[in-house]
Design an enzyme around this catalytic site. Structure first.
Site, mmCIF file in Angstrom:
data_model
loop_
_atom_site.group_PDB
_atom_site.id
_atom_site.type_symbol
_atom_site.label_atom_id
_atom_site.label_comp_id
_atom_site.label_asym_id
_atom_site.label_seq_id
_atom_site.Cartn_x
_atom_site.Cartn_y
_atom_site.Cartn_z
ATOM 1 N N LYS A 119 0.888 -1.171 -0.166
ATOM 2 C CA LYS A 119 -0.190 -0.079 -0.003
ATOM 3 C C LYS A 119 0.690 1.268 0.094
ATOM 4 C CE LYS A 119 -1.237 2.370 3.392
ATOM 5 N NZ LYS A 119 -1.453 2.738 4.701
ATOM 6 N N ASP A 137 -6.398 1.003 0.996
ATOM 7 C CA ASP A 137 -6.267 1.054 2.301
ATOM 8 C C ASP A 137 -7.647 0.584 2.940
ATOM 9 O OD1 ASP A 137 -7.626 2.964 1.793
ATOM 10 O OD2 ASP A 137 -6.760 4.593 3.078
#
Length: 212
Positions: A119, A137
């Site tokens: 991420k 996320d």
């Protein structure tokens, strides 16, 4: 599905022209620090502490030379300060030793850095280098599944669906569309469906309100 992505893109383009990171930064290196600190912590809280961190450590070499105690003292009010202090020093040290003090643009290279998962790597690659990747996320994961952009049950699966659905040039912006929508409208516990402009497209809203 293609039609849904098209409709969602049209709505966001018309209603969220400014979609960008809410983390404050003045260089790729400082954004990397901020994103690492933002794990399980709000951007607003991180922004409270990064000005002094950026001033103290303007370059990877400066942070690489720092002691754990010095870094910990600056971030002790942020979640998981022990791990994050170690990660920040390790990240800066590897930037110096392996990358000439320059933040790499390739997500796979970024993932080699301590404290940088997929991420975080995708955030840096898309925000700084405009790479056609999407960082997933908790907000992106939740919103994508609620709307119906993905049926994925893992972060990787949702990322694949979003990557396939959004055109390459749109992916960096789409990442912020979904994050900001999840942060302020499609919230985890009490989504504000009444004020959501996407509700007529949203799979979960239709199911819960028997919209056909």
């Amino acid at each position: 599905m293609k039609e849904l992505f098209h409709s969602v893109t049209q709505w966001f383009s018309a209603n969220m022209e400014k979609a960008e990171s809410e983390l404050h930064y003045d260089s790729p290196f400082h954004l990397l620090i901020a994103v690492i600190l933002s794990a399980q912590c709000t951007d607003r809280r991180v922004n409270m502490y990064t000005p002094v961190i950026f001033e103290r450590y303007p370059s990877p070499a400066d942070l690489a030379a720092a002691t754990f105690e010095d870094v910990y003292e600056l971030i002790k009010s942020i979640s998981f300060p022990n791990n994050k202090a170690k990660h920040l020093i390790g990240m800066a040290s590897m930037l110096v030793s392996d990358f000439g003090g320059v933040v790499p643009s390739d997500p796979s290279e970024l993932e080699k850095l301590p404290g940088v998962g997929r991420k975080t790597a995708n955030v840096i690659a898309s925000v700084i280098f405009d790479k056609p990747v999407i960082a997933v996320d908790t907000h992106v994961f939740r919103v994508s599944r609620r709307i119906g952009l993905s049926d994925g049950t893992t972060v990787e699966a949702v990322e694949r669906d979003l990557t396939a659905g959004f055109a390459p040039a749109l992916r960096p912006t789409a990442h912020h569309w979904l994050i900001l929508h999840g942060r302020y409208v499609c919230t985890a516990r009490k989504p504000k469906c009444g004020e959501c402009g996407l509700k007529d497209l949203c799979r979960e809203y239709k199911l819960n309100h028997l919209v056909v």
